[in-house]
Design a protein around this motif. Structure first.
Motif, short mmCIF file in Angstrom:
data_model
loop_
_atom_site.label_atom_id
_atom_site.label_comp_id
_atom_site.label_asym_id
_atom_site.label_seq_id
_atom_site.Cartn_x
_atom_site.Cartn_y
_atom_site.Cartn_z
N ALA A 1 0.83 -1.21 0.00
CA ALA A 1 0.00 0.00 0.00
C ALA A 1 0.86 1.25 0.00
N LEU A 2 1.86 1.30 0.86
CA LEU A 2 2.76 2.46 0.91
C LEU A 2 3.50 2.64 -0.41
N PHE B 1 3.15 5.91 -2.81
CA PHE B 1 4.35 6.66 -3.18
C PHE B 1 4.46 6.79 -4.70
N ILE B 2 4.24 5.68 -5.41
CA ILE B 2 4.37 5.69 -6.87
C ILE B 2 3.31 6.58 -7.51
N VAL C 1 -6.28 3.17 -9.26
CA VAL C 1 -5.08 2.33 -9.41
C VAL C 1 -4.62 1.82 -8.05
N LEU C 2 -4.67 2.72 -7.05
CA LEU C 2 -4.26 2.31 -5.72
C LEU C 2 -5.14 1.19 -5.18
N GLY C 3 -6.46 1.35 -5.35
CA GLY C 3 -7.38 0.33 -4.85
C GLY C 3 -7.23 -0.99 -5.59
N ILE D 1 -5.14 -6.50 -6.02
CA ILE D 1 -4.40 -7.54 -6.75
C ILE D 1 -3.16 -7.96 -5.96
N GLY D 2 -2.43 -6.95 -5.46
CA GLY D 2 -1.23 -7.26 -4.68
C GLY D 2 -1.55 -8.04 -3.42
N TYR D 3 -2.69 -7.67 -2.76
CA TYR D 3 -3.07 -8.37 -1.53
C TYR D 3 -3.39 -9.83 -1.82
N VAL D 4 -4.12 -10.06 -2.94
CA VAL D 4 -4.45 -11.44 -3.30
C VAL D 4 -3.16 -12.22 -3.59
#
Length: 511
Positions: free
Chosen positions: A18-19, A23-24, A180-182, A187-190
């Protein structure tokens, strides 16, 4: 006591993701918006520069077409008209000033009240200047005729559309960044969750191995580093399982060895007790009869009986010591046997003949059923074996009993041909609980019966050791109320390997 909060790997990876996304997205948004702002300013500056050049050309042409008058008077006379013409040409509101900063004309319906005196002083030095007031932008540039300064032109531009465009782009970036963040976080969490679940499975596999439950299959199948780790854990589980199995086998062997050592210790104690008793008994008799010889030296009958009994007890004592020494020597030293081709039938006949006198005195009949054959062995050792077996068969037989000695060729369990020698008696047999121990040193089935017959419990121990030194075997084939049968197998000489194979029921030449 409240439990401390513990952020697991899944939470840490999700927070880091998330961070990283924030940041990106923030960096990209700031850089893109700054680029848009810089691009807008660059395009506006280029537009003002072109308009300033066009205005300078128009004013110079007008000034050159007039009769030569001072620049200030020229600007006072033509400033209003030139301002209107330049405004129509550029599409922007235009204001003209004289060289000394006085108002000369404007295309605006009303004069701007902006304070431009500082900017006019800056343009007097030959530079352009910007003034921003809310959504309005004023651009001031000097007007020249060659090196002669004519005045200053001022363009009025509105920034409403540019600011609105910038605001729309910024809002779009906020919405797109949030989306994009959400989506990226989801996707990253999965993905992180799947990887952490794989690590959890590997951890459970490690815990399972630690609890002694070894893996039968791979915990996961992947073609990456986690798959290699799973393969390593699986192979480690197999290695540990094999090692533990080997340790368990060694433990069982150690337990069996300890049990055997305890049994041997017990046998040693029994051995010491037996040999002490066995040595003491004939010595006591010898001492007693020696005393009688001293006390009754004038009694010929007593002297004769005492002499015979002393001689018998001395023979028993000698036999006991000799067998004990033989057994001890075979256990401690590895003597070389002088193996040779031995014709077995004459040797067996001689052994039976040597013990015929003892058999007659005990009322036992010896029957032989012998065939020709040669074995590869030490003849002296074979004679010791047969004498001990026949001696036991006579000593532990019934009065009027029989002993049967026979030999025949038979195939072993490995398929090779061997010479079998069997000694059977019609005694009372051996109890089942004693069958496994009859070849142990100093073990006797009945101590009273052994003492009465002069047995020491060493005969069968010698037989086993001597037979094994010939490369053969000895075993108790059968035992029961009608007697016992022991079998010795010896290596058949190569020249007799093609002889006819007989069974135990075949009759030989002698009986």
């Amino acid at each position: 006591m409240a439990s401390q909060f513990r952020l697991g790997l899944k939470g840490k990876m999700s927070l880091l993701l998330a961070l990283l996304l924030v940041f990106i997205v923030t960096c990209l948004s700031v850089l893109v918006l700054r680029g848009i702002r810089d691009n807008q300013r660059t395009m506006l500056e280029q537009s003002f520069s072109r308009q300033a050049e066009a205005a300078n050309l128009r004013v110079r042409e007008e000034y050159l077409s007039e009769s030569k008058i001072p620049p200030d008077r020229f600007m006072e006379q033509t400033g209003q008209r030139l301002a209107v013409d330049l405004g129509a040409q550029s599409g922007m509101a235009v204001t003209l000033y004289t060289a000394d900063g006085a108002f000369a004309g404007t295309s605006l319906p009303f004069q701007s009240k902006a304070d431009v005196q500082d900017a006019l002083q800056y343009t007097a030095q030959g530079h352009s200047a910007y003034i921003t007031q809310g959504d309005q932008l004023l651009f001031l540039a000097p007007l020249y005729n060659a090196d002669q300064r004519l005045g200053t032109v001022q363009f009025h531009a509105t920034l409403v559309e540019q600011n609105a465009f910038y605001a729309r782009i910024r809002q779009l970036f906020i919405l797109a960044g949030a989306t994009v963040l959400g989506v990226g976080f989801l996707i990253g969490y999965v993905y992180v969750r799947r990887q952490v679940n794989v690590i959890d499975r590997l951890n459970k596999a490690a815990v399972q191995i630690g609890q002694g439950e070894y893996l039968l299959t791979l915990p996961i199948v992947r073609k990456d580093e986690l798959g290699e780790l799973a393969q390593g854990i699986y192979e480690m589980s197999g290695s540990i399982s094999a090692s533990v199995g080997a340790l368990h086998e060694e433990k069982q062997k150690l337990i069996e060895t300890v049990g055997r050592l305890r049994e041997l210790e017990q046998q040693q104690k029994q051995f010491i007790g037996n040999i002490s008793h066995e040595l003491k008994t004939p010595l006591t008799s010898i001492i007693a009869y020696a005393d009688l010889l001293t006390m009754y030296s004038d009694d010929p009958a007593l002297l004769d009986d005492a002499g015979r009994r002393i001689h018998a007890e001395a023979q028993r004592l000698y036999s006991l010591v000799e067998k004990a020494l033989q057994l001890s020597a075979m256990d401690v030293y590895e003597f070389e046997t002088r193996a040779e081709s031995v014709s077995l039938r004459p040797l067996l006949e001689e052994a039976a003949a040597r013990l015929q006198g003892k058999a007659d005195s005990c009322g036992v009949t010896i029957h032989t059923s012998l065939v020709e054959g040669e074995v590869w062995a030490d003849p002296e050792n074979v004679m010791h074996i047969m004498l001990n077996l026949l001696d036991n068969a006579i000593k532990y037989n019934r009065p009027g009993g029989q002993v049967r000695l026979l030999n025949y060729v038979a195939a072993s369990a490995e398929g090779a041909q061997r010479m079998r020698i069997e000694v059977a008696d019609t005694g009372i047999g051996i109890p089942k609980e004693a069958v496994s121990r009859i070849f142990d040193p100093f073990y006797t089935v009945s101590r009273d019966r052994s003492r009465a017959s002069g047995g020491t419990g060493l005969g069968l121990a010698l037989v086993r050791n001597l037979t094994e030194k010939q490369g053969g075997t000895v075993q108790l084939v059968e035992t029961g109320p009608s007697g016992s049968r022991l079998r010795v197998e010896l290596l058949l000489h190569a020249g007799d390997s093609n002889k006819t194979i007989y069974t135990a029921d075949d009759e030989g030449a002698d009986s």
